[in-house]
Enzyme design. Structure first.
Site, PDB file in Angstrom:
ATOM      1  N   ARG A 103      22.154  43.013  47.877  1.00  0.00           N
ATOM      2  CA  ARG A 103      21.349  43.101  46.664  1.00  0.00           C
ATOM      3  C   ARG A 103      19.902  42.775  47.021  1.00  0.00           C
ATOM      4  NH1 ARG A 103      22.040  39.310  43.490  1.00  0.00           N
ATOM      5  NH2 ARG A 103      23.478  38.130  44.777  1.00  0.00           N
ATOM      6  N   LYS A 249      26.543  43.565  39.706  1.00  0.00           N
ATOM      7  CA  LYS A 249      25.972  42.287  39.329  1.00  0.00           C
ATOM      8  C   LYS A 249      24.902  42.442  38.244  1.00  0.00           C
ATOM      9  CE  LYS A 249      27.917  38.745  41.492  1.00  0.00           C
ATOM     10  NZ  LYS A 249      29.088  39.069  42.242  1.00  0.00           N
ATOM     11  N   HIS A 268      31.034  32.857  36.684  1.00  0.00           N
ATOM     12  CA  HIS A 268      31.140  33.406  38.038  1.00  0.00           C
ATOM     13  C   HIS A 268      32.251  32.621  38.732  1.00  0.00           C
ATOM     14  CE1 HIS A 268      29.397  34.022  42.285  1.00  0.00           C
ATOM     15  NE2 HIS A 268      29.913  35.154  41.877  1.00  0.00           N
ATOM     16  N   SER A 286      29.796  32.516  47.166  1.00  0.00           N
ATOM     17  CA  SER A 286      30.359  33.402  48.175  1.00  0.00           C
ATOM     18  C   SER A 286      30.776  32.607  49.410  1.00  0.00           C
ATOM     19  CB  SER A 286      29.299  34.442  48.543  1.00  0.00           C
ATOM     20  OG  SER A 286      29.831  35.367  49.430  1.00  0.00           O
ATOM     21  N   LYS A 290      36.901  31.253  46.685  1.00  0.00           N
ATOM     22  CA  LYS A 290      37.331  31.750  45.354  1.00  0.00           C
ATOM     23  C   LYS A 290      38.470  32.764  45.472  1.00  0.00           C
ATOM     24  CE  LYS A 290      33.653  33.568  43.339  1.00  0.00           C
ATOM     25  NZ  LYS A 290      32.572  33.352  44.298  1.00  0.00           N
ATOM     26  N   THR A 291      38.225  33.794  46.267  1.00  0.00           N
ATOM     27  CA  THR A 291      39.211  34.870  46.387  1.00  0.00           C
ATOM     28  C   THR A 291      40.496  34.344  47.019  1.00  0.00           C
ATOM     29  OG1 THR A 291      37.404  36.428  46.628  1.00  0.00           O
ATOM     30  CG2 THR A 291      39.576  37.201  47.294  1.00  0.00           C
ATOM     31  N   ASP A 305      36.144  37.411  40.603  1.00  0.00           N
ATOM     32  CA  ASP A 305      34.689  37.180  40.620  1.00  0.00           C
ATOM     33  C   ASP A 305      34.010  36.918  39.271  1.00  0.00           C
ATOM     34  OD1 ASP A 305      32.423  36.957  42.373  1.00  0.00           O
ATOM     35  OD2 ASP A 305      31.702  38.826  41.533  1.00  0.00           O
ATOM     36  N   ARG A 372      31.350  45.710  53.143  1.00  0.00           N
ATOM     37  CA  ARG A 372      32.098  45.463  51.900  1.00  0.00           C
ATOM     38  C   ARG A 372      33.138  46.533  51.672  1.00  0.00           C
ATOM     39  NH1 ARG A 372      31.111  40.981  48.256  1.00  0.00           N
ATOM     40  NH2 ARG A 372      29.183  40.063  48.982  1.00  0.00           N
TER      41      ARG A 372
END
Lengths: 461, 164
Positions: A103, A249, A268, A286, A290-291, A305, A372
């Protein structure tokens, strides 16, 4: 719960290993085929019929609207937009997003409409940098003019947010098939034609990535890249960057604006749910897990996410996942690794020839460390579909029945019985309770089967 | 809410150019880059939702322990999962806790399936003096970062931060 049974069933046998890609494709086939609202509009009225004429886009005479997964793949290949990677679980289209592999937060701008609602609420500063309505108008005209020089465009209508009460209708206008593929993977796809009837977008993104803003100095912007949101005009313009994450995003930032105004909380975080309907949220940036932590063999994944929390519970904003591929291996992240097959989309991942094949090399970071992959959520084994969420909502008033159904459905040995049982029990209730805008289908009931065990034990080391 | 607003995290090596070892950083609501309202708007909403639904909240370290980067190691996924399972199963409600005087955390003394040595970083770090010094440095970083939230939002959460 019979954990061993599930671990055993998830461990590929020799025969399964040989047919990995065929087996995976078969599992995803029903959901893949079910997404079928595609329209190809041709002729002088194409833009009008696609609903983009009112944006000022009138040039293209062919509009590809909500293409199916198969059509997207065919377009990507025919347009030569990238390469086909021979991944272990199936062939996957791979694109190079050019100079921008991440980004571009410093090129993200919000239009300051003085005295408006958004002007009062936005937290102006480094994150929400203001630009003027005049600059937006000029950038918008540049984006529209660039589309008017083209003979075709890709238009995608979708939803952000699984709860029908707070979800937003989003329209994307793109130049290339892979960009439509990205948003098809990541956002909530319309179930059928009926859901798209009278679709009036709450927000439209015009993504003119091949057009840059040469006059950025005059516009007081930072570079030729510009990602500009105008909340009051319900429009955004993306200029000069191909990176897929800007679409995702960008809309998340808007959900972060809209939902608090209605008393709902956008977050988030990743989320999963246990068999008692007890949800857990995992916050963190990140790379913090989390995942990984939300992929729990005893719980069903809601999403990894972006989520909302409202009176009905926790719900996903998205219809897919966008995972990092750096150093990805099947042992470390089996869910992600096995989700990479037909209909997933790799971005900026190095490919190397092995014999006659072209295979991904997740360790090669020459192009970027931010390789990604995006894929629709049904590539993950054990997730909560939007239908399940809607049923969660419905059965709030009938918790006992709901508990019973969910409990039974998670216990593997009851699954066959449940299929018959829940269908006969729930169908009349669903017909009775659901409003006219959603058609209960067989899938809606069978989706209970989606709450099931997941493959365990990835490692982040 | 203090910790939600602080959003303490680490930039892991490789995610950004020039980052070769984990660097402590703060990102409001664990996603500052995507916030459109002031962070306290989200904190107020989270507080309201948690109160309404009686939600519990735990902080779980998925990062470094046992020493600074290069000396210690990252928490194993197995231990982390065991912590998360103890929380989700409710086992954590049946154990004894000890208090960290600076941060005010209640730390479980034991958890099923977790080496008790790991639970309180004080015990996991080999070098005690180094641990205390690092903890103090971190507390200062928290305090400095939180200055911007003093007097903002419906509640001033400053008092829930580290006390030194």
């Amino acid at each position: 719960m019979n954990r061993d049974f599930h671990q055993a069933s998830l461990k590929p046998t020799k025969q399964q290993t040989r047919n990995k890609s065929a087996a995976v494709a078969e599992v995803c086939l029903p959901e893949r085929e079910e997404y079928n609202v595609s329209k190809t509009l041709i002729g002088p009225n194409a833009c009008k019929e696609a609903g983009i004429e009112n944006l000022g886009i009138t040039g293209p005479t062919t509009i590809y609207k909500n293409l199916t997964f198969q059509q997207l793949f065919e377009h990507e290949v025919a347009n030569n937009e990238g390469k086909v990677a021979n991944c272990e679980y199936g062939d996957t289209f791979t694109v190079d997003t050019g100079r921008f592999t991440g980004r571009s937060p410093k090129d993200k701008w919000m239009v300051k409409n003085v005295g408006s609602e958004s002007d009062r609420h936005l937290d102006w500063g480094d994150i929400n940098q203001p630009t003027t309505p005049e600059v937006f108008k000029e950038l918008y005209e540049k984006a529209v003019a660039s589309f008017n020089k083209k003979d075709k465009a890709y238009v995608f209508d979708c939803f952000c947010g699984a709860n029908p009460k707070s979800r937003r209708k989003i329209r994307f206008v793109h130049e290339m098939a892979w960009q439509q593929h990205f948003v098809t993977n990541m956002f909530i796809r319309p179930s059928d034609e009926i859901e798209l009837e009278g679709f009036e977008p709450d927000f439209t993104v015009i993504n003119a990535c091949s057009q840059v803003d040469e006059e950025y100095k005059k516009h007081n912007l930072r570079s030729e890249v510009a990602v500009v949101f105008n909340i009051e005009e319900k429009k955004a313009v993306i200029l000069g960057t191909w990176y897929g994450g800007e679409n995702k995003k960008g809309i998340f930032s808007l959900m972060n604006y809209w939902l608090p105004l209605e008393g709902d909380l956008p977050m988030h975080c990743s989320a999963n749910v246990g068999r008692r309907g007890d949800s857990a949220l995992f916050f963190g940036l990140s790379g913090t897990g989390k995942t990984t932590l939300s992929a729990d063999p005893h719980r069903a994944l809601i999403g990894d996410d972006e989520h909302g929390w409202d009176k009905d519970g926790i719900f996903n904003f998205e219809g897919g996942c966008y995972a990092k591929t750096i150093d990805l291996t099947e042992e470390k992240e089996p869910d992600i690794y096995r989700a990479i097959h037909k209909d997933a989309l790799l971005e900026n991942v190095a490919l190397k020839p092995v014999g006659e094949k072209l295979v991904p090399d997740y360790h090669d970071t020459t192009k970027t460390e931010n390789g990604r992959v995006s894929y629709p959520v049904f590539h993950i084994d054990g997730y909560v579909s939007k239908e399940i969420f809607w049923l969660f909502t419905l059965f709030k008033t009938l918790p006992k029945i709901f508990d019973l159904i969910v409990n039974l459905s998670i216990r593997s040995k009851w699954q066959v019985i449940l299929r018959t049982f829940s269908f006969s029990l729930v169908t009349p209730l669903v017909f009775y309770l659901l409003s006219a805008n959603y058609h209960p289908s067989k899938r809606c009931i069978i989706s209970y089967q989606d709450i099931r065990l997941k493959s365990p034990e990835p490692s982040w080391e | 809410m203090y910790h939600f607003l602080s959003g303490y995290t680490a930039k892991v090596a490789g995610t950004e150019l020039g980052i070769t070892e984990p660097v402590a950083s703060f990102s409001a609501c664990f996603g500052a880059a995507f916030l459109t309202h002031h962070p306290t708007v989200y904190a107020d909403l989270l507080a309201e939702k948690m109160e309404t639904y009686g939600s519990d909240c735990y902080l779980v370290n998925t990062g470094w322990t046992g020493g600074a980067y290069g000396v210690g190691h990252r928490m194993s996924i197995k231990a982390t999962r065991a912590c998360v399972n103890a929380i989700l199963d409710g086992d954590i409600k049946n154990v004894e806790f000890e208090r960290d005087e600076i941060f005010g955390f209640e730390i479980p003394k034991t958890l099923p399936g977790v080496d008790s040595h790991l639970l309180n970083p004080k015990n996991a770090w080999a070098d005690h003096a180094e641990y205390e010094a690092t903890k103090n440095r971190l507390a200062q970083m928290y305090i400095k970062n939180f200055k911007k939230y003093e007097g903002r939002g419906s509640t001033d959460y400053t008092k829930f931060g580290p006390q030194i």
